[in-house]
Design a protein around this motif. Sequence first.
Motif, PDB file in Angstrom:
ATOM      1  N   LYS A   1       7.114  -8.323  -6.340  1.00 24.94           N
ATOM      2  CA  LYS A   1       7.785  -7.029  -6.520  1.00 24.94           C
ATOM      3  C   LYS A   1       6.874  -5.859  -6.183  1.00 24.94           C
ATOM      4  O   LYS A   1       7.323  -4.860  -5.624  1.00 24.94           O
ATOM      5  CB  LYS A   1       8.316  -6.903  -7.954  1.00 24.94           C
ATOM      6  CG  LYS A   1       9.232  -5.700  -8.160  1.00 24.94           C
ATOM      7  CD  LYS A   1       9.919  -5.750  -9.499  1.00 24.94           C
ATOM      8  CE  LYS A   1      10.893  -4.581  -9.666  1.00 24.94           C
ATOM      9  NZ  LYS A   1      12.036  -4.664  -8.745  1.00 24.94           N
ATOM     10  N   ILE A   2       5.578  -5.974  -6.535  1.00 26.75           N
ATOM     11  CA  ILE A   2       4.669  -4.862  -6.235  1.00 26.75           C
ATOM     12  C   ILE A   2       4.042  -4.983  -4.845  1.00 26.75           C
ATOM     13  O   ILE A   2       3.329  -4.077  -4.409  1.00 26.75           O
ATOM     14  CB  ILE A   2       3.560  -4.723  -7.302  1.00 26.75           C
ATOM     15  CG1 ILE A   2       2.645  -5.950  -7.316  1.00 26.75           C
ATOM     16  CG2 ILE A   2       4.147  -4.450  -8.659  1.00 26.75           C
ATOM     17  CD1 ILE A   2       1.459  -5.796  -8.262  1.00 26.75           C
TER      18      ILE A   2
ATOM     19  N   ALA B   1       5.764  -6.842 -13.049  1.00 26.02           N
ATOM     20  CA  ALA B   1       5.325  -5.718 -12.208  1.00 26.02           C
ATOM     21  C   ALA B   1       4.790  -4.590 -13.079  1.00 26.02           C
ATOM     22  O   ALA B   1       3.745  -3.992 -12.776  1.00 26.02           O
ATOM     23  CB  ALA B   1       6.481  -5.233 -11.336  1.00 26.02           C
ATOM     24  N   GLN B   2       5.494  -4.285 -14.168  1.00 19.38           N
ATOM     25  CA  GLN B   2       5.025  -3.245 -15.093  1.00 19.38           C
ATOM     26  C   GLN B   2       3.660  -3.612 -15.673  1.00 19.38           C
ATOM     27  O   GLN B   2       2.771  -2.757 -15.806  1.00 19.38           O
ATOM     28  CB  GLN B   2       6.030  -3.067 -16.237  1.00 19.38           C
ATOM     29  CG  GLN B   2       7.334  -2.406 -15.825  1.00 19.38           C
ATOM     30  CD  GLN B   2       8.301  -2.247 -16.993  1.00 19.38           C
ATOM     31  OE1 GLN B   2       9.412  -1.737 -16.824  1.00 19.38           O
ATOM     32  NE2 GLN B   2       7.921  -2.657 -18.183  1.00 19.38           N
TER      33      GLN B   2
ATOM     34  N   GLY C   1      -2.296  -3.428  -7.417  1.00 18.59           N
ATOM     35  CA  GLY C   1      -1.392  -2.770  -6.486  1.00 18.59           C
ATOM     36  C   GLY C   1      -1.159  -3.579  -5.237  1.00 18.59           C
ATOM     37  O   GLY C   1      -1.631  -4.721  -5.104  1.00 18.59           O
ATOM     38  N   GLU C   2      -0.462  -2.988  -4.291  1.00 15.40           N
ATOM     39  CA  GLU C   2      -0.074  -3.707  -3.069  1.00 15.40           C
ATOM     40  C   GLU C   2      -1.254  -4.075  -2.190  1.00 15.40           C
ATOM     41  O   GLU C   2      -1.147  -4.963  -1.330  1.00 15.40           O
ATOM     42  CB  GLU C   2       0.936  -2.876  -2.280  1.00 15.40           C
ATOM     43  CG  GLU C   2       0.397  -1.531  -1.820  1.00 15.40           C
ATOM     44  CD  GLU C   2       1.431  -0.704  -1.085  1.00 15.40           C
ATOM     45  OE1 GLU C   2       1.050   0.349  -0.542  1.00 15.40           O
ATOM     46  OE2 GLU C   2       2.606  -1.103  -1.064  1.00 15.40           O
TER      47      GLU C   2
ATOM     48  N   GLN D   1       0.940  -3.184 -13.051  1.00 13.88           N
ATOM     49  CA  GLN D   1       0.682  -1.777 -12.793  1.00 13.88           C
ATOM     50  C   GLN D   1      -0.141  -1.145 -13.914  1.00 13.88           C
ATOM     51  O   GLN D   1      -0.969  -0.266 -13.662  1.00 13.88           O
ATOM     52  CB  GLN D   1       2.011  -1.041 -12.585  1.00 13.88           C
ATOM     53  CG  GLN D   1       2.648  -1.380 -11.239  1.00 13.88           C
ATOM     54  CD  GLN D   1       4.125  -1.039 -11.142  1.00 13.88           C
ATOM     55  OE1 GLN D   1       4.776  -0.743 -12.146  1.00 13.88           O
ATOM     56  NE2 GLN D   1       4.682  -1.090  -9.941  1.00 13.88           N
TER      57      GLN D   1
END
Length: 423
Positions: free
Chosen positions: A142-143, A106-107, A115-116, A110
């Motif tokens: 997760k994101i 996820a990091q 993104g979502e 990002q």
Amino acid sequence: MQENVSHITNEAWEKLIQQLRYVQENSVYYQRLFKEQGFDSHQANTSDFLNLPYTRKQDLAKFNDDFIAVKPREIIEYVTTSGTLGDPVTFALNENDLQRLALNEAQSFQLIGVGENDVVQITTTLDKRFIAGLAYFLGLRKIGAGIVRVGAGSPALQWDSIQRFKPSYLIVVPSFLIQLAKYAEANDIDINTSSIKGAICIGEALRDEKHELNTLGKKIKSLWDIELFSSYASTEMCTAFTECKKHKGLHVPENLIFTEILNENGEEVQPGEIGELVITTLGVETLPLVRYATGDLVKKLKITCDCESSSALISSVLGRKQQLIKYKGTSIYPQQIVQLMINLPELQEYQIQVTSNELDTDKLSIVIPEEASESLQHQLKEILKANLRVTPLLKLLPLDELKASIFPEGSRKPVRFLDLRKA
């Protein structure tokens, strides 16, 4: 070992000591090692830590079960390494490790800007005991991004999925992008009007030590004008180093891993210098590693990125220490040859082989199909000589035999480099 400890900050030491106490309490392997070294994590300082011996791949292979630091009933997932430099090694993960893996990816996403609202197409395998596809899937979950799980290969299915689901990013081995571009051209697909705006590339280096696009990266960009993001990860690290949109280097996720870049004397290299990456995993519970020597050579970058992350930067992997070839007085890494082969797209199949001659020095050969024309063989020799300053031997094999060597049964990756030197 090394004396310079200035690169360990107080914040990093706090995370390290927490992990060292965990492994001392739970890992049979490190309990034994720490006792042999007279190391006590409850009294240790940074100098004591930096005098611990390296953990190496052969230690993992020999004492695999002794590294497990949780009860068997806690283990949820089993994976293995790819076996690039030897037999695959078993790794296992519990629930907390899977959550850490999701956070890691996820990091990384990002940093890139995923993104979502994005849809991401995964073109790497999610099965065959491979951790990478699983990690990407967990990170995207997760994101909250959309996911298209296509898996490896099949350009036709990849393009059907791109046109059907309109993903904005691909997770892909970079050389496969060339195959996708050629398939698109052959099937009248305008790739530059597709939904794809970027590719998160794994498994192959896209950039050189100055972090500029290498031959492979430039070839891809000439065919498909999308943004290319380098990443570097391994099963052993359970962690990924990733580029952001500034493309100034790979960001080190310092909350998940402690890194050292060391010279032959075990000393931390200076910014701008190349050394072997040695890692200590942070937060890993099932199979934690302390001072694991990856064998990967990277450059410590002195620049800092002006993105939102303040983490340290390293270069892409420039070569593997174990794969260094000394041929006619010249140091060569297989990756250098792989990059040159991109200039000859007619040679789809090839293998780099190194053996020991009668003097126990390295003998370097490039194996190509015997069907290759004399003109193509001449081109290859000229390209190799111009860029390596030496000319490896050319070895001709029937295409079927060559393919059998490149794609052995059970291998998850094509074997482009075969090391047949005496131990």
